[in-house]
Design a protein around this motif. Sequence first.
Motif, PDB file in Angstrom:
ATOM      1  N   GLY A 147       0.781  -1.221   0.000  1.00  0.00           N
ATOM      2  CA  GLY A 147       0.000   0.000   0.000  1.00  0.00           C
ATOM      3  C   GLY A 147       0.816   1.277   0.000  1.00  0.00           C
ATOM      4  N   LYS A 148       2.126   1.149   0.038  1.00  0.00           N
ATOM      5  CA  LYS A 148       2.986   2.345   0.024  1.00  0.00           C
ATOM      6  C   LYS A 148       3.327   2.781  -1.391  1.00  0.00           C
ATOM      7  N   GLY A 149       3.145   1.892  -2.360  1.00  0.00           N
ATOM      8  CA  GLY A 149       3.517   2.193  -3.732  1.00  0.00           C
ATOM      9  C   GLY A 149       5.018   2.102  -3.940  1.00  0.00           C
ATOM     10  N   LEU A 306      -7.528 -10.014  -1.273  1.00  0.00           N
ATOM     11  CA  LEU A 306      -6.691  -8.852  -1.524  1.00  0.00           C
ATOM     12  C   LEU A 306      -5.453  -8.885  -0.628  1.00  0.00           C
ATOM     13  N   GLU A 307      -5.662  -9.241   0.628  1.00  0.00           N
ATOM     14  CA  GLU A 307      -4.550  -9.319   1.576  1.00  0.00           C
ATOM     15  C   GLU A 307      -3.565 -10.411   1.175  1.00  0.00           C
ATOM     16  N   SER A 308      -4.082 -11.540   0.695  1.00  0.00           N
ATOM     17  CA  SER A 308      -3.209 -12.648   0.311  1.00  0.00           C
ATOM     18  C   SER A 308      -2.328 -12.299  -0.881  1.00  0.00           C
ATOM     19  N   MET A 309      -2.770 -11.313  -1.700  1.00  0.00           N
ATOM     20  CA  MET A 309      -1.995 -10.886  -2.857  1.00  0.00           C
ATOM     21  C   MET A 309      -1.160  -9.638  -2.565  1.00  0.00           C
ATOM     22  N   ASP A 310      -1.111  -9.251  -1.278  1.00  0.00           N
ATOM     23  CA  ASP A 310      -0.331  -8.071  -0.850  1.00  0.00           C
ATOM     24  C   ASP A 310      -0.776  -6.806  -1.559  1.00  0.00           C
ATOM     25  N   LEU A 311      -2.085  -6.672  -1.748  1.00  0.00           N
ATOM     26  CA  LEU A 311      -2.645  -5.492  -2.403  1.00  0.00           C
ATOM     27  C   LEU A 311      -3.370  -4.645  -1.361  1.00  0.00           C
ATOM     28  N   ARG A 312      -2.620  -3.861  -0.640  1.00  0.00           N
ATOM     29  CA  ARG A 312      -3.198  -3.041   0.420  1.00  0.00           C
ATOM     30  C   ARG A 312      -3.146  -1.568   0.026  1.00  0.00           C
ATOM     31  N   VAL A 313      -4.132  -0.823   0.469  1.00  0.00           N
ATOM     32  CA  VAL A 313      -4.172   0.607   0.227  1.00  0.00           C
ATOM     33  C   VAL A 313      -4.452   1.301   1.546  1.00  0.00           C
TER      34      VAL A 313
END
Length: 350
Positions: A147-149, A306-313
């Motif tokens: 989520g940090k980009g 989403l969490e399992s794919m490390d896609l956090r915002v």
Amino acid sequence: MTIRKIFENREKSFMSPAGCLSAESKGRTIKEKPCPIRTPFQVDRDRIVYSHGFRRLKYKTQVFLSPLGDFYRTRLTHTLEVAQISRTIARAMFMNEDLVEAIALGHDLGHPPFGHSGENCLQEIYSPDFSHNKQSLRLVDLLENNGKGLNLTYEVRDGILKHSKGYGKVISSDPEETANTAEGRIVRIGDIMAYLNHDLDDAIKSGVIKESMVPDSCKKVLGNSYSERAMTMVKDLVFSSRVSDGRMHMQVSDDVSAAIKELRKFLYDKVYRSSRVHREFVKSKKILSELYAYFLENQEELFKRLESMDLRVADKNRPVERVACDLISSMTDRYALYLYEKIFFPSSLV
């Protein structure tokens, strides 16, 4: 003097006045201490290569559904071919090769699974404004790195956003849709050169078309093989383009331009819209549409995936539709097929 400074000074000694010097980058959204070894664009390239999105390109479709055959190009091999062609052009024009490579490697990171059918599907079920280039920028800005980009430079981000041209002009003069750097515009052209050649190659090998069906005028001007066609396009672009008032004005000759347009129309008519390719894309649209609807109704599962794919915002107030779109567009073909089977197929009770 750092190694980075030596590289930056070397760029000044040979690069075209139309090129983008690493030392003159507009920088990053979040300021960082410069790397003592790598230029900013080299850092960006490395961040992209080590990103989750880049690894997922391996199992995303280009045209022919990648799970159905190991021979066909995937989104990853397409990306590598775009990078190679674009870097060849950049070197011949004395442009910034590292900037070109970073843009090329990142240009399709946000592309949905199942090729353009996946993109069309999300335009229908999520928003008409969805595009893979905007999603690629969203991925590097907000979704990667927990989520940090990736905090990429302005020039790389601009090139990623404006690389796509759809069925528009190969070389556009519209400032709204072309990159601010010559390097970004090179990737835009390198992208179409790559897909025209490798999609034609795949289509012939797959039997969707026969080599004899390729228009004679295209063969006469561009050549009969991938390497001949690609080099004809590259050389014509390099020798037809000119620097004026510190800006690279890119162009191709009339005969090559006409052959490129004819070849692209041929591929759209005989390959991309062929019944064989279309049948598979209809199936893939059904898969993505039903997964999207399922996750809207099962939000706990949505955030789990989403969490399992490390896609956090960081923004937790995103509409659930936006979250579902982020998940769907980040899936690989095989992961989408796996989830569809897991969710909708009856499981064995034995």
